[in-house]
Design a protein around this motif. Structure first.
Motif, PDB file in Angstrom:
ATOM      1  N   ILE A 194      62.069  37.854  35.759  1.00  0.00           N
ATOM      2  CA  ILE A 194      62.897  37.704  34.557  1.00  0.00           C
ATOM      3  C   ILE A 194      62.028  37.629  33.308  1.00  0.00           C
ATOM      4  CG2 ILE A 194      64.582  36.232  33.394  1.00  0.00           C
ATOM      5  CD1 ILE A 194      65.703  37.603  35.882  1.00  0.00           C
ATOM      6  N   LEU A 195      61.000  36.785  33.377  1.00  0.00           N
ATOM      7  CA  LEU A 195      60.073  36.606  32.254  1.00  0.00           C
ATOM      8  C   LEU A 195      58.666  36.485  32.823  1.00  0.00           C
ATOM      9  CD1 LEU A 195      59.620  36.245  29.214  1.00  0.00           C
ATOM     10  CD2 LEU A 195      59.986  33.786  29.528  1.00  0.00           C
ATOM     11  N   PRO A 196      57.969  37.608  32.990  1.00  0.00           N
ATOM     12  CA  PRO A 196      56.616  37.570  33.559  1.00  0.00           C
ATOM     13  C   PRO A 196      55.653  36.779  32.672  1.00  0.00           C
ATOM     14  CG  PRO A 196      57.504  39.809  33.554  1.00  0.00           C
ATOM     15  CD  PRO A 196      58.429  38.979  32.715  1.00  0.00           C
ATOM     16  N   MET A 197      54.636  36.230  33.297  1.00  0.00           N
ATOM     17  CA  MET A 197      53.621  35.483  32.565  1.00  0.00           C
ATOM     18  C   MET A 197      52.948  36.401  31.545  1.00  0.00           C
ATOM     19  SD  MET A 197      50.700  33.113  34.293  1.00  0.00           S
ATOM     20  CE  MET A 197      49.612  32.058  33.344  1.00  0.00           C
ATOM     21  N   GLY A 198      52.866  35.969  30.291  1.00  0.00           N
ATOM     22  CA  GLY A 198      52.257  36.756  29.234  1.00  0.00           C
ATOM     23  C   GLY A 198      53.196  37.705  28.533  1.00  0.00           C
ATOM     24  N   SER A 199      54.461  37.751  28.967  1.00  0.00           N
ATOM     25  CA  SER A 199      55.427  38.673  28.371  1.00  0.00           C
ATOM     26  C   SER A 199      56.400  37.928  27.471  1.00  0.00           C
ATOM     27  CB  SER A 199      56.212  39.406  29.470  1.00  0.00           C
ATOM     28  OG  SER A 199      57.239  40.204  28.906  1.00  0.00           O
ATOM     29  N   THR A 200      56.947  38.627  26.472  1.00  0.00           N
ATOM     30  CA  THR A 200      58.002  38.065  25.629  1.00  0.00           C
ATOM     31  C   THR A 200      59.342  38.770  25.866  1.00  0.00           C
ATOM     32  OG1 THR A 200      57.384  39.592  23.845  1.00  0.00           O
ATOM     33  CG2 THR A 200      56.394  37.401  23.810  1.00  0.00           C
ATOM     34  N   VAL A 201      59.384  39.630  26.855  1.00  0.00           N
ATOM     35  CA  VAL A 201      60.593  40.391  27.156  1.00  0.00           C
ATOM     36  C   VAL A 201      61.342  39.726  28.310  1.00  0.00           C
ATOM     37  CG1 VAL A 201      61.539  42.611  27.876  1.00  0.00           C
ATOM     38  CG2 VAL A 201      59.527  42.528  26.382  1.00  0.00           C
ATOM     39  N   ILE A 202      62.537  39.248  28.025  1.00  0.00           N
ATOM     40  CA  ILE A 202      63.372  38.629  29.052  1.00  0.00           C
ATOM     41  C   ILE A 202      64.260  39.702  29.666  1.00  0.00           C
ATOM     42  CG2 ILE A 202      65.165  36.930  29.512  1.00  0.00           C
ATOM     43  CD1 ILE A 202      64.091  35.282  27.219  1.00  0.00           C
ATOM     44  N   ARG A 203      64.142  39.852  30.965  1.00  0.00           N
ATOM     45  CA  ARG A 203      64.933  40.838  31.696  1.00  0.00           C
ATOM     46  C   ARG A 203      66.057  40.118  32.439  1.00  0.00           C
ATOM     47  NH1 ARG A 203      59.558  41.834  31.960  1.00  0.00           N
ATOM     48  NH2 ARG A 203      58.820  43.924  31.406  1.00  0.00           N
ATOM     49  N   GLY A 204      67.274  40.564  32.247  1.00  0.00           N
ATOM     50  CA  GLY A 204      68.393  39.944  32.943  1.00  0.00           C
ATOM     51  C   GLY A 204      68.254  40.084  34.444  1.00  0.00           C
ATOM     52  N   GLY A 205      68.868  39.166  35.163  1.00  0.00           N
ATOM     53  CA  GLY A 205      68.803  39.217  36.611  1.00  0.00           C
ATOM     54  C   GLY A 205      69.217  37.888  37.206  1.00  0.00           C
ATOM     55  N   CYS A 206      68.899  37.712  38.477  1.00  0.00           N
ATOM     56  CA  CYS A 206      69.307  36.514  39.215  1.00  0.00           C
ATOM     57  C   CYS A 206      68.084  35.721  39.655  1.00  0.00           C
ATOM     58  CB  CYS A 206      70.146  36.911  40.432  1.00  0.00           C
ATOM     59  SG  CYS A 206      70.728  35.501  41.404  1.00  0.00           S
ATOM     60  N   VAL A 207      68.151  34.410  39.464  1.00  0.00           N
ATOM     61  CA  VAL A 207      67.129  33.489  39.958  1.00  0.00           C
ATOM     62  C   VAL A 207      67.781  32.567  40.977  1.00  0.00           C
ATOM     63  CG1 VAL A 207      65.556  31.608  39.365  1.00  0.00           C
ATOM     64  CG2 VAL A 207      65.825  33.550  37.812  1.00  0.00           C
ATOM     65  N   LYS A 208      67.106  32.357  42.088  1.00  0.00           N
ATOM     66  CA  LYS A 208      67.617  31.445  43.113  1.00  0.00           C
ATOM     67  C   LYS A 208      66.833  30.135  43.083  1.00  0.00           C
ATOM     68  CE  LYS A 208      69.425  34.881  46.343  1.00  0.00           C
ATOM     69  NZ  LYS A 208      69.403  35.389  47.743  1.00  0.00           N
ATOM     70  N   VAL A 209      67.579  29.043  43.189  1.00  0.00           N
ATOM     71  CA  VAL A 209      66.987  27.712  43.314  1.00  0.00           C
ATOM     72  C   VAL A 209      67.359  27.195  44.698  1.00  0.00           C
ATOM     73  CG1 VAL A 209      66.911  25.359  42.416  1.00  0.00           C
ATOM     74  CG2 VAL A 209      67.225  27.285  40.849  1.00  0.00           C
ATOM     75  N   ARG A 210      66.367  27.007  45.544  1.00  0.00           N
ATOM     76  CA  ARG A 210      66.607  26.499  46.895  1.00  0.00           C
ATOM     77  C   ARG A 210      66.088  25.068  46.993  1.00  0.00           C
ATOM     78  NH1 ARG A 210      64.936  32.036  50.202  1.00  0.00           N
ATOM     79  NH2 ARG A 210      66.942  33.095  49.857  1.00  0.00           N
ATOM     80  N   ILE A 211      66.996  24.150  47.289  1.00  0.00           N
ATOM     81  CA  ILE A 211      66.655  22.736  47.407  1.00  0.00           C
ATOM     82  C   ILE A 211      66.410  22.418  48.870  1.00  0.00           C
ATOM     83  CG2 ILE A 211      67.447  20.384  46.999  1.00  0.00           C
ATOM     84  CD1 ILE A 211      69.260  21.559  44.776  1.00  0.00           C
ATOM     85  N   GLY A 212      65.219  21.912  49.168  1.00  0.00           N
ATOM     86  CA  GLY A 212      64.847  21.643  50.547  1.00  0.00           C
ATOM     87  C   GLY A 212      65.324  20.286  51.042  1.00  0.00           C
ATOM     88  N   GLU A 213      64.934  19.973  52.266  1.00  0.00           N
ATOM     89  CA  GLU A 213      65.278  18.688  52.857  1.00  0.00           C
ATOM     90  C   GLU A 213      64.430  17.588  52.227  1.00  0.00           C
ATOM     91  OE1 GLU A 213      67.499  17.712  54.899  1.00  0.00           O
ATOM     92  OE2 GLU A 213      68.321  19.598  55.687  1.00  0.00           O
ATOM     93  N   PRO A 214      65.064  16.530  51.712  1.00  0.00           N
ATOM     94  CA  PRO A 214      64.290  15.407  51.184  1.00  0.00           C
ATOM     95  C   PRO A 214      63.380  14.819  52.256  1.00  0.00           C
ATOM     96  CG  PRO A 214      66.597  15.245  50.513  1.00  0.00           C
ATOM     97  CD  PRO A 214      66.530  16.345  51.533  1.00  0.00           C
ATOM     98  N   ILE A 215      62.154  14.527  51.877  1.00  0.00           N
ATOM     99  CA  ILE A 215      61.177  13.949  52.805  1.00  0.00           C
ATOM    100  C   ILE A 215      61.094  12.451  52.529  1.00  0.00           C
ATOM    101  CG2 ILE A 215      58.798  14.011  53.620  1.00  0.00           C
ATOM    102  CD1 ILE A 215      58.578  16.831  52.406  1.00  0.00           C
ATOM    103  N   PRO A 216      61.497  11.613  53.491  1.00  0.00           N
ATOM    104  CA  PRO A 216      61.442  10.160  53.268  1.00  0.00           C
ATOM    105  C   PRO A 216      60.007   9.677  53.099  1.00  0.00           C
ATOM    106  CG  PRO A 216      62.762  10.727  55.214  1.00  0.00           C
ATOM    107  CD  PRO A 216      62.029  11.967  54.823  1.00  0.00           C
ATOM    108  N   THR A 217      59.833   8.659  52.263  1.00  0.00           N
ATOM    109  CA  THR A 217      58.496   8.097  52.048  1.00  0.00           C
ATOM    110  C   THR A 217      58.426   6.616  52.410  1.00  0.00           C
ATOM    111  OG1 THR A 217      58.994   7.577  49.731  1.00  0.00           O
ATOM    112  CG2 THR A 217      58.024   9.741  50.198  1.00  0.00           C
ATOM    113  N   LYS A 218      59.507   6.068  52.950  1.00  0.00           N
ATOM    114  CA  LYS A 218      59.506   4.649  53.314  1.00  0.00           C
ATOM    115  C   LYS A 218      58.376   4.371  54.298  1.00  0.00           C
ATOM    116  CE  LYS A 218      63.190   3.320  51.002  1.00  0.00           C
ATOM    117  NZ  LYS A 218      63.074   2.399  49.849  1.00  0.00           N
TER     118      LYS A 218
END
Length: 241
Positions: A194-218
């Motif tokens: 969508i926005l490559p590093m060093g570029s100022t041109v925003i290209r339309g498209g789809c970004v996916k956000v995948r949320i993983g399994e929470p890792i307990p720290t107790k």
């Protein structure tokens, strides 16, 4: 060529206007007291969605059901593009604060983003000062313990120029263990297209956000932070495939 002109002449001016206007709104809200951060974060979400709308960027989120409404969590994600910040703000359904390099905070009160970072409770980390960084991480862990605030890390410490997943810094694991809060891996897919590093041109498209399994720290101690960081990185790596 047409895409570049459209981005430079239409999209970027709209983004700058949104940043200026909503930055001023956030600053005005901050004048009403010290407990306005949640409302300022809501304004930041409006800002992020406006940027994505102007750029023609759609965000798809997978794994929301893995998060409880209240948290708190420590999120650790890969980092590919400047567009990552609005993507995360629009996609993660919880209140959270960013940890950001201290240089961004030094611009306030002259720039709206810096003012927002300062007044909305985001955490400045001095990357060139090891002791200062540890103090910032410790303060953040206390913040989580005190009021249940979640925090968000771009765990590689910077953007990946070629999209390759790099080693995770141990800051997210450090805070998660100190606060005994779950560490949540997050994978971002597609921002560098969508926005490559060093570029100022925003290209339309789809970004996916995948949320993983929470890792307990107790029960974990700081001696476990490297193992915890690697476990989070491995989850992100699998979600990127």
């Amino acid at each position: 060529m047409i895409a570049k002109l459209w981005s430079l002449l239409i999209v970027l001016p709209l983004i700058l206007l949104s940043t200026l206007v909503l930055g001023m709104v956030s600053a005005a809200i901050a004048l009403f007291g010290t407990r306005t951060a949640p409302l300022q974060i809501a304004v930041a979400r409006v800002w992020s969605r406006s940027i994505l709308f102007f750029g023609g960027v759609k965000v798809e989120v997978e794994g929301r059901e893995r998060l409880e409404t209240r948290g708190p969590y420590v999120f650790a994600a890969n980092h590919l593009s400047y567009i990552d910040t609005p993507v995360v703000l629009s996609g993660i359904p919880l209140q959270f604060r960013f940890l950001a390099k201290e240089e961004l905070f030094r611009w306030w009160p002259w720039l709206p983003i810096a003012w927002h970072l300062k007044s909305a409770g985001h955490v400045a980390v001095p990357l060139d000062d090891a002791r200062g960084s540890v103090r910032a991480l410790s303060r953040t862990a206390k913040l989580i313990e005190a009021d249940g605030t979640s925090v968000f890390f771009f765990a590689e410490g910077g953007r990946s120029a070629d999209g390759t997943l790099r080693e995770f810094k141990d800051g997210a694991a450090y805070i998660a263990i100190k606060a005994q809060a779950p560490l949540v891996p997050v994978a971002l897919l597609g921002p560098h297209q969508i926005l490559p590093m060093g570029s100022t041109v925003i290209r339309g498209g789809c970004v996916k956000v995948r949320i993983g399994e929470p890792i307990p720290t107790k029960g974990m101690t700081l001696k476990d932070r490297d193992t915890l960081s690697e476990a989070a990185r491995q989850q992100v790596s699998r979600m990127l495939d």
